[in-house]
Design a protein around this motif. Sequence first.
Motif, PDB file in Angstrom:
ATOM      1  N   THR A 282       0.826  -1.225   0.000  1.00 52.17           N
ATOM      2  CA  THR A 282       0.000   0.000   0.000  1.00 52.17           C
ATOM      3  C   THR A 282       0.858   1.272   0.000  1.00 52.17           C
ATOM      4  OG1 THR A 282      -0.149  -0.200   2.399  1.00 52.17           O
ATOM      5  CG2 THR A 282      -2.010  -1.050   1.133  1.00 52.17           C
TER       6      THR A 282
ATOM      7  N   SER B 262       0.640   3.128  -3.221  1.00 54.81           N
ATOM      8  CA  SER B 262      -0.607   3.768  -3.661  1.00 54.81           C
ATOM      9  C   SER B 262      -0.324   5.229  -3.984  1.00 54.81           C
ATOM     10  CB  SER B 262      -1.657   3.675  -2.550  1.00 54.81           C
ATOM     11  OG  SER B 262      -1.210   4.440  -1.436  1.00 54.81           O
ATOM     12  N   ASN B 263      -1.233   5.868  -4.714  1.00 51.62           N
ATOM     13  CA  ASN B 263      -1.050   7.285  -5.064  1.00 51.62           C
ATOM     14  C   ASN B 263      -0.915   8.164  -3.823  1.00 51.62           C
ATOM     15  OD1 ASN B 263      -1.156   6.701  -7.754  1.00 51.62           O
ATOM     16  ND2 ASN B 263      -3.332   7.232  -7.994  1.00 51.62           N
ATOM     17  N   GLU B 264      -1.603   7.762  -2.732  1.00 54.13           N
ATOM     18  CA  GLU B 264      -1.591   8.589  -1.520  1.00 54.13           C
ATOM     19  C   GLU B 264      -0.233   8.521  -0.807  1.00 54.13           C
ATOM     20  OE1 GLU B 264      -3.990   6.119  -2.069  1.00 54.13           O
ATOM     21  OE2 GLU B 264      -5.239   7.659  -3.010  1.00 54.13           O
ATOM     22  N   ARG B 265       0.470   7.399  -0.929  1.00 52.53           N
ATOM     23  CA  ARG B 265       1.662   7.178  -0.109  1.00 52.53           C
ATOM     24  C   ARG B 265       2.978   7.240  -0.864  1.00 52.53           C
ATOM     25  NH1 ARG B 265       1.263   7.809   5.337  1.00 52.53           N
ATOM     26  NH2 ARG B 265      -0.809   7.139   5.952  1.00 52.53           N
TER      27      ARG B 265
ATOM     28  N   GLN C 255       5.558   9.979  -0.201  1.00 50.67           N
ATOM     29  CA  GLN C 255       6.219   9.878   1.105  1.00 50.67           C
ATOM     30  C   GLN C 255       7.322   8.809   1.073  1.00 50.67           C
ATOM     31  OE1 GLN C 255       3.471   8.951   4.286  1.00 50.67           O
ATOM     32  NE2 GLN C 255       5.088   9.060   5.838  1.00 50.67           N
TER      33      GLN C 255
END
Length: 383
Positions: free
Chosen positions: A161, A164-167, A170
Amino acid sequence: MSNPAPFGQRPPALRVLDASVPATPILAGRVLLHEHSRFIPRQRNSIDSDLGGVVMTGDNAETRAFKLRTEAGFTGTMLIDSAPYTTHTATENEPFLLPQDQMFATLDDTLGFQKAAGASAALTPTGYIAPGASKPLKAVIRAAQRIERVDTVVTVPVDVTWLSNERVGQLIAACERINQPKALVLVGQFDPLQHAKVIPANLRRVISEVEGMMLLRTDLAALDAMVHGALCAGIGVTSSVRHSVAPGERAKVSKPNGPVYPSILMPELMCFKGAESLANRYANAEPATCPCEVCNGRGLDRFYKTDSETRVDAEDHNILIWSTWVGEMAGYEVGPKRKIWWQEKCAAAINRYPLENQRIGLSAKRGFQPPPPLSAWATLPAS
Ligand SMILES: [Zn+2]
């Protein structure tokens, strides 16, 4: 260490590289074979000494690696991955798993043990970095920044995960703060690259945007990584070492209680297929054949057995096939030409699926279907 050398021959002396020998030039450009330590270590002729090597993993990986060096006489590039991320989840206080049975064991000792067992470079014993576990990831960065040895690769075993685009941003920022080479291991059930459609593209971002990235314990994603600027990569010898699962989980398999058959790399279709499904698909047709040294023109439906000779033959066939591709790839410098070569190669494989299904008289539904990551590598922009 006693060593019953046959016929009075002495085993070759183990050349231990000290901590001042940098990891980067030793690993650069290589695709390593991730071997499981449960089998007797053997030298494989199928491993290319210039472009390949071994990652020994599993229980007692250090002992097995030492035997591969001293008893089997392996002199190539080798890493030892004791896979702490399969049992330990990284925490803010304990990003690395240090030996429990030795008092006061330090990270430096752990890295030194690997080198003493014959490793060409050392891997940090990083725990599994759970979904969104930012604090443990930061603890890995801080611990890495304190390492003074240049022979070390920082293992980054992340839950899938993190791609994913969200992470992913980071993760990229974190890897950029680690000066050493970084070995990404993707943790997830089945093929982590198939967990979400965005993963092949986001994995490419991590590899291409961060200097000194490696991708270990994977499948043909190793080649996609090398094409897009990875330092080094590793392909698992069996499906269990082509990904990892989180601590406390068991790898899910499609038939949990059945016998385990080899999985076969299909040279034309560029995918791994279970021997049982190959035997079924080729039951009423001429099987696809293979020109490699192991197969020598024989059919690829012949691995539907569980004996160890068949397993080793299947593994050597797989290694010979992907090593040929690594050799082709090495003919292109890292850059646009290499990327176009890979994209065209993947696209050509995709185009062979309908032809092969037609040849053996199976519909697209019952016949071979391209794995989604292969389709992604064939269609994502090459630049
Ligand atoms: Zn073959």
